[in-house]
Design an enzyme around this catalytic site. Structure first.
Site, PDB file in Angstrom:
ATOM      1  N   ASP A  51      23.350  21.340 -29.358  1.00  9.09           N
ATOM      2  CA  ASP A  51      23.695  21.780 -30.695  1.00  9.09           C
ATOM      3  C   ASP A  51      22.975  23.121 -30.927  1.00  9.09           C
ATOM      4  O   ASP A  51      22.168  23.580 -30.119  1.00  9.09           O
ATOM      5  CB  ASP A  51      23.311  20.717 -31.746  1.00  9.09           C
ATOM      6  CG  ASP A  51      24.083  20.909 -33.036  1.00  9.09           C
ATOM      7  OD1 ASP A  51      24.185  19.952 -33.819  1.00  9.09           O
ATOM      8  OD2 ASP A  51      24.616  22.024 -33.260  1.00  9.09           O
TER       9      ASP A  51
HETATM   10  C1  GLC Z   1      25.787  23.021 -36.324  1.00  8.62           C
HETATM   11  C2  GLC Z   1      26.188  21.564 -36.279  1.00  8.62           C
HETATM   12  C3  GLC Z   1      27.217  21.243 -35.236  1.00  8.62           C
HETATM   13  C4  GLC Z   1      28.147  22.424 -35.054  1.00  8.62           C
HETATM   14  C5  GLC Z   1      27.316  23.545 -34.451  1.00  8.62           C
HETATM   15  C6  GLC Z   1      28.146  24.823 -34.231  1.00  8.62           C
HETATM   16  O1  GLC Z   1      24.409  23.137 -36.532  1.00  8.62           O
HETATM   17  O2  GLC Z   1      25.132  20.610 -36.172  1.00  8.62           O
HETATM   18  O3  GLC Z   1      27.915  20.069 -35.681  1.00  8.62           O
HETATM   19  O4  GLC Z   1      29.223  22.086 -34.200  1.00  8.62           O
HETATM   20  O5  GLC Z   1      26.171  23.849 -35.233  1.00  8.62           O
HETATM   21  O6  GLC Z   1      28.515  25.361 -35.466  1.00  8.62           O
END
Ligand code: GLC
Length: 743
Positions: free
Chosen positions: A267
């Protein structure tokens, strides 16, 4: 490309080139001039222009023309002309936005989510995207957590059905990612992100391994079984180790036990954040731990690109472990056909043809109608309920959501509120002169300020303006026969980094509600929320309450379809609505304890509160229709079942009312005695049934070992003989039950 060609390519790549294939940067770094970027934020990240040119993927940018330009420009600079992957959070729609995922869970119909994903994939693919960071498969049990809006609820079985449906919707039933209008899907956040303590986002998760496996892992497994191409790590710890460096979780559980062979992406900055967690010394240490744990792509940090080559040269990492990760990324690009066609479906003409087309808008409107949950629709002395609205009656639509176009949820980052149909738009078209409108108050008071993706949101209304809004609303309410009061949370009050300690509707709206109630008690509350809320006062005073969540682009039209009876409400709660926030976390499939206190029996030494009931205000699976249904007692075709046998459980459902309606028969099972405590009941089957007045139908469910076995803490499914109870009803509190014995 054949596998042998991929292997030859990998062999020919430099260490740094391999490391950069695992780098994912935000697309904004690619829309400016390379030199200014290389000396700007990229340098702050410790990256060089070489890294930018060799990055394996980017996120957060879309548009056919723009992505084609980026692909062309950067493939030319990449030493082996390897195409980039373009990824984006297309959560519940690209430009045609469907109801938020928790709302789609309320449909108790995974096909709604399948259709939404299929259409989102089409609009995303013609916009140049290859991967979506969806579906979120996290089990949620605490309404204080803002991201419950992005889940499909508190039940592992339901989440499994929905996760599989969305993966198939995005990737196609065949899973052939070269197919037109398909994108690779990414199940997230592995694992148990929804278990954050106190519902506070990014907080610690503390679960027994048995709970992790029995409840939280099931929906991710469903996504893997459906062929999902990517999995994303979660920010939280599992057993005290952050997921992104958790070798047991990722290599033992995810890869070996659950059989996931695709790309594992971190993430956002989660690898670097393991320094803050206190398990990594620095970025090099974080990179070493994450790669050893099996994380392939490093989202938005320079841990991998800045340190992997050095770690390998210094003997701290085997090059083979890097090759394994790079090969999975190359294979994903190959599955998408990018080596032959790096632009895949990107096509400006197709964008114009499909984005927000009538067919997609209609699908979004139909989906929204199925997600609304009728919580109350009280009949008056002559047996008449306010809904569906009666023709010829003057209706005042009042509240901050009457003209508000913010119906998309905080995870509709590619959608535009300007495309939304408001309640007023729809009511004027359908009801004409019979409808009058007044905002009544702003969505929240001047005392509140809410952070959002696009900066802080404030309402700044002078006392005089507010007085005028209220007077206008009171006048219209007093002159109308009935009031539709359109209230709710702001969409930025749920979603990522939007946890709340209270589950209330902004006080300024509750003041409006009380004022309107003084002059007209024929109130229908249409409620917008990203989560369960504390509805005690509204439920006590309003005659009718309809939960509409954040219904998406066609929200206004769908709401009028249901208010006027063109569509009947059929939604069911995918999450328990608490009596009060202090009951959280709250879920129907709880354990019995040694001192249960069912239905508020007042005895001291029982598991209960002194100042509130144990039960929710509205339970999981609950939702009314415009008619009444009856269910016969549960019939079993036998009283005993062998381990590999089957039992049929059935009821006769009848529409006892005077209008058409759709009801959802829900089958719950309880293992009455087992080697570990088992929940008081668990959903194991759903069937939606539409019946004309007076019509009846037998609804049957098959029970096999699959519905009876459970996960022991060693990760093995076990089946234990003994007594089981089968409940079939229209919500999770049904006592319509029969027992059988597994021998
Ligand atoms: C965010 C979220 C995740 C998302 C990623 C990209 O922090 O936790 O669900 O897909 O970053 O935007």
């Amino acid at each position: 490309m054949r596998q042998s060609e991929l292997e030859a390519l990998l062999k020919d790549m430099s260490l740094q080139e391999k490391a950069d294939q695992l780098l994912q940067l935000n697309g904004t770094f690619y829309t400016g001039e390379l030199d200014e970027i290389a000396t700007g934020p990229i340098m702050e990240m410790g990256l060089k222009s070489e890294d930018i040119c060799q990055a394996g993927s980017i996120l957060g940018t879309y548009g056919a023309e723009r992505l084609k330009e980026i692909q062309k420009k950067y493939m030319e600079k990449q030493p082996h002309h390897i195409p980039m992957l373009f990824m984006m959070d297309v959560i519940h729609g690209m430009k045609t936005i469907f109801p938020m995922p928790l709302a789609m869970g309320a449909a108790f119909d995974p096909s709604v989510a399948y259709t939404a994903a299929e259409i989102a994939a089409k609009e995303a693919s013609v916009s140049g995207l290859h991967v979506t960071f969806s579906p979120m498969a996290d089990l949620v049990r605490d309404a204080r957590w803002g991201r419950v809006m992005e889940s499909t609820g508190e039940d592992a079985y339901m989440n499994s059905l929905y996760t599989a449906a969305q993966v198939k919707g995005f990737q196609g039933d065949s899973g052939n990612l070269r197919e037109k209008y398909k994108v690779a899907s990414c199940v997230k956040h592995f694992a148990a992100y929804g278990g954050a303590e106190a519902g506070r986002d990014y907080n610690t998760v503390e679960l027994s391994e048995q709970t992790l496996r029995e409840y939280y892992l099931r929906s991710y497994q469903a996504g893997i079984d459906a062929g999902v191409a990517l999995v994303m790590t979660s920010f939280n710890t599992v057993n005290g180790v952050p997921a992104s460096v958790n070798t047991w979780l990722m290599r033992e559980v995810l890869r070996k036990e659950m059989g996931f062979e695709g790309v594992l992406i971190s993430d956002y900055a989660a690898i670097e954040e393991t320094i803050c967690h206190g398990v990594s010394e620095d970025k090099a240490d974080a990179a070493e731990k994450a790669l050893k744990a099996g994380v392939d792509i490093d989202m938005m940090t320079s841990c991998y690109s800045g340190h992997l080559a050095g770690l390998i040269r210094g003997g701290k990492l085997e090059e083979g472990i890097l090759d394994e990760a790079v090969m999975r990324v190359l294979q994903l690009k190959n599955k998408l056909g990018l080596f032959e066609n790096p632009y895949k479906d990107a096509d400006p003409e197709e964008e114009k043809r499909w984005i927000l087309c009538e067919e997609h808008r209609k699908a979004a409107r139909d989906a929204a109608c199925k997600t609304f949950v009728l919580l109350k629709n009280e009949r008056d002395s002559d047996g008449t309920a306010l809904l569906p609205l009666k023709k010829g009656k003057r209706t005042a639509f009042i509240g901050p959501y009457v003209e508000n176009q913010e119906l998309l949820s905080s995870w509709a980052v590619t959608g535009s509120k300007e495309d939304c149909v408001t309640i007023r738009n729809a009511a004027e078209a359908v009801l004409g002169e019979e409808a009058v409108f007044a905002c009544g108050c702003p969505i929240f008071g001047n005392d509140m300020e809410i952070p959002s993706f696009n900066g802080n949101i404030r309402c700044d209304v002078s006392e005089a303006e507010r007085k005028g809004m209220l007077e206008d609303a009171l006048k219209k309410a007093s002159e109308a026969e009935q009031v539709v009061l359109c209230l709710g949370e702001h969409s930025a009050q749920s979603g990522e980094a939007a946890s709340r300690t209270m589950l209330d509707i902004p006080e300024i709206q509750m003041e409006l509600f009380r004022e309107i109630y003084r002059v007209n008690q024929n109130i229908v509350v249409v409620l917008f929320s990203g989560r369960p809320l504390d509805l005690r006062e509204i439920s006590r005073k309003a005659r009718t309450v309809l939960e509409v969540w954040f219904p998406g682009t066609e929200g206004g039209n769908a709401i009028l379809d249901v208010l006027t009876g063109v569509q009947s409400p059929s939604g069911k709660l995918p999450m328990s609505f608490p009596y009060c926030v202090a009951q959280e976390p709250l879920h129907y499939d709880h354990y019995n304890t040694g001192r249960p206190n069912p239905n508020g029996r007042v005895e001291k030494f029982r598991s209960r509160y002194l100042d509130a009931p144990n039960e929710p205000l509205y339970p999981f699976g609950y939702g009314l229709t415009y008619t009444e249904f009856s269910l016969s007692e549960v019939r079993l075709d036998r009283e005993q079942m062998e381990a590999d046998g089957m039992i049929a459980a059935s009821v006769i459902m009848k529409n006892e009312g005077t209008v058409f309606g759709t009801e959802t028969a829900q089958m719950y099972i309880r293992d009455l005695t087992a080697s570990v405590v088992r929940p008081v009941r668990q959903l194991k089957g759903i069937q939606k049934v539409s019946l004309m007045p007076g019509e009846s139908r037998t609804v049957s469910f098959e029970i096999t070992r699959e519905q009876l076995q459970f996960m022991a803490s060693d990760g093995k499914e076990v089946l234990e003989s003994g007594r089981f109870a089968v409940y079939i009803g229209t919500d999770s509190t049904t006592e319509n039950c029969a027992e059988f014995v597994l021998i």
